[in-house]
Design a protein around this motif. Structure first.
Motif, short mmCIF file in Angstrom:
data_model
loop_
_atom_site.label_atom_id
_atom_site.label_comp_id
_atom_site.label_asym_id
_atom_site.label_seq_id
_atom_site.Cartn_x
_atom_site.Cartn_y
_atom_site.Cartn_z
N TYR A 270 -0.28 6.80 -3.16
CA TYR A 270 0.13 5.83 -2.14
C TYR A 270 -1.02 4.88 -1.78
CZ TYR A 270 4.89 7.21 -1.08
OH TYR A 270 6.25 7.40 -1.16
N GLU A 271 -2.21 5.42 -1.73
CA GLU A 271 -3.35 4.62 -1.32
C GLU A 271 -3.72 3.56 -2.36
OE1 GLU A 271 -6.09 3.43 1.40
OE2 GLU A 271 -4.88 5.25 1.71
N HIS A 272 -3.62 3.94 -3.64
CA HIS A 272 -4.14 3.08 -4.70
C HIS A 272 -3.08 2.50 -5.63
CE1 HIS A 272 -8.14 4.29 -3.50
NE2 HIS A 272 -7.81 5.55 -3.64
N HIS A 273 -1.89 3.11 -5.68
CA HIS A 273 -0.93 2.71 -6.71
C HIS A 273 0.45 2.35 -6.18
CE1 HIS A 273 -3.93 3.94 -9.61
NE2 HIS A 273 -3.96 5.14 -9.08
N ARG A 274 0.69 2.52 -4.88
CA ARG A 274 2.00 2.11 -4.34
C ARG A 274 2.03 0.59 -4.27
NH1 ARG A 274 6.39 0.53 -3.15
NH2 ARG A 274 7.92 1.50 -1.75
N PRO A 275 2.91 -0.07 -5.05
CA PRO A 275 2.92 -1.53 -5.06
C PRO A 275 3.41 -2.12 -3.74
CG PRO A 275 4.53 -0.61 -6.62
CD PRO A 275 3.91 0.54 -5.93
N SER A 276 3.04 -3.34 -3.49
CA SER A 276 3.52 -4.03 -2.30
C SER A 276 5.03 -4.28 -2.44
CB SER A 276 2.79 -5.36 -2.12
OG SER A 276 2.93 -6.18 -3.26
N SER A 277 5.70 -4.35 -1.31
CA SER A 277 7.16 -4.43 -1.31
C SER A 277 7.66 -5.78 -1.81
CB SER A 277 7.68 -4.18 0.11
OG SER A 277 9.09 -4.33 0.15
N CYS A 278 8.74 -5.72 -2.58
CA CYS A 278 9.45 -6.93 -3.02
C CYS A 278 10.77 -7.09 -2.27
CB CYS A 278 9.70 -6.87 -4.52
SG CYS A 278 8.20 -7.07 -5.51
N LEU A 279 10.91 -6.35 -1.16
CA LEU A 279 12.10 -6.45 -0.34
C LEU A 279 12.24 -7.86 0.21
CD1 LEU A 279 14.43 -4.97 1.24
CD2 LEU A 279 12.74 -4.60 3.05
N LEU A 280 13.39 -8.47 -0.02
CA LEU A 280 13.66 -9.80 0.52
C LEU A 280 14.04 -9.70 1.99
CD1 LEU A 280 15.71 -11.34 -2.42
CD2 LEU A 280 13.32 -11.81 -1.83
N TYR A 281 14.98 -8.82 2.27
CA TYR A 281 15.38 -8.56 3.64
C TYR A 281 16.32 -7.37 3.65
CZ TYR A 281 19.56 -11.25 2.22
OH TYR A 281 20.67 -11.71 1.57
N THR A 282 16.49 -6.79 4.82
CA THR A 282 17.50 -5.74 4.99
C THR A 282 18.73 -6.38 5.59
OG1 THR A 282 16.63 -5.21 7.18
CG2 THR A 282 15.80 -3.93 5.32
N SER A 283 19.88 -5.81 5.31
CA SER A 283 21.12 -6.42 5.76
C SER A 283 22.08 -5.36 6.25
CB SER A 283 21.79 -7.21 4.62
OG SER A 283 23.05 -7.68 5.02
N ASP A 284 22.74 -5.65 7.36
CA ASP A 284 23.80 -4.76 7.84
C ASP A 284 25.17 -5.40 7.64
OD1 ASP A 284 24.02 -6.64 9.81
OD2 ASP A 284 23.17 -5.40 11.39
N ALA A 285 25.19 -6.52 6.91
CA ALA A 285 26.47 -7.21 6.65
C ALA A 285 27.13 -6.63 5.42
CB ALA A 285 26.24 -8.72 6.46
#
Length: 290
Positions: A270-285
């Protein structure tokens, strides 16, 4: 509303979902995430002919189960150039590939299930922990409204469905201890050093000298056992809150697993190899995202 190209249907804090998220982020694939509370997610998955999360919707395909999602990503997309020298999810060498798949199955069927039971066994006893874990920004709005209303029934159903008994709890601890011991031994066997630099290991992963699916699987599915906190792909409750509401013997186990080579490996991943998030957005629709 125009359907997005890639949607991940999830139970937000699920460690299986985290494994799928990790691969999406690793390959730099933008996605939106629909987050649901356990059991309430059936409102979304059953009409699609599926039951489980993670469920990836992509260009008309419905891809279920974290390992299958990771394989789909590997087979259909190219790793970013900056990580190609560090990552090989599925080795081409048959022996190495067989070992990766063996470990991934072990972690998925044994570690993942044992971890889930261990965490839920305590979490269902704390309304505050449940609220802080599931009712976060991005979780389906209707789920959040219904959750406190039906919480007593939800708890009973979860206890029965997951088998949250003292006997199963003890078995889960033993499963986890055994797997952490196995992984710790593997790491100690595979870690060797150059004569020039004794501080820098030449081999630091479970099967090959590159990150494979086995490494990601162990890190994601074992993450709740050392509480990786803010490094996780989902906004988990802070450790201070968790320590205030969960029993001390639970934290004694967490602290013990953290100190093992296996626990240190999860933290390092997690410290060295967890990539940054590519999440655009969360949706409840949810009704618009079919």
């Amino acid at each position: 509303m125009t359907s997005p190209q890639r949607t991940l249907i999830s139970i937000g804090p699920s460690h299986y979902v985290e494994k799928a998220r990790w691969c999406l982020d690793l390959y730099k694939l933008p996605y939106i995430e629909e987050r649901y509370i356990p059991l309430y997610h059936f409102r979304r998955t059953v009409p699609l002919g599926r039951r489980q999360t993670p469920l990836l919707l992509e260009q008309g395909k419905k891809i279920e189960e974290s390992s299958i999602i990771c394989r789909h990503i590997h087979d259909n997309y190219q790793l970013p150039s900056q990580v190609q020298s560090q990552v090989c999810l599925f080795p081409t060498d048959p022996t190495e590939l067989s070992k990766v798949m063996e470990l991934d199955e072990l972690f998925g069927k044994k570690l993942g299930r044992a971890t889930r039971l261990l965490v839920y066994y305590h979490a269902v006893e704390s309304d505050e922990i449940l609220h802080q874990t599931f009712c976060t920004k991005g979780t389906n709005a209707l789920d959040q409204k219904l959750f406190p209303v039906f919480l007593p029934y939800w708890k009973k159903f979860m206890k029965k469905t997951l088998g949250l008994t003292a006997q199963n709890y003890s078995k889960s601890i033993q499963f986890i201890d055994d797997i952490f011991h196995q992984v710790s031994q593997t790491l100690e066997t595979r870690t060797f050093f150059s004569q020039r630099d004794r501080a820098q290991p030449l081999s630091k992963f479970l099967v090959t000298d590159k990150i494979s699916l086995a490494d990601i699987s162990f890190a994601a599915l074992g993450a709740p056992l050392i509480n990786v906190g803010a490094k996780h792909g989902y906004p988990l409750p802070p450790e201070e809150l968790l320590r205030a509401h969960l029993p001390s013997d639970f934290w004694q186990m967490i602290d013990g697993w953290r100190k093992t080579p296996a626990g240190q490996f999860i933290n390092s991943m997690y410290e060295h190899h967890r990539p940054s998030s590519c999440l655009l957005y969360t949706s409840d629709a949810a009704d618009d995202l079919t």
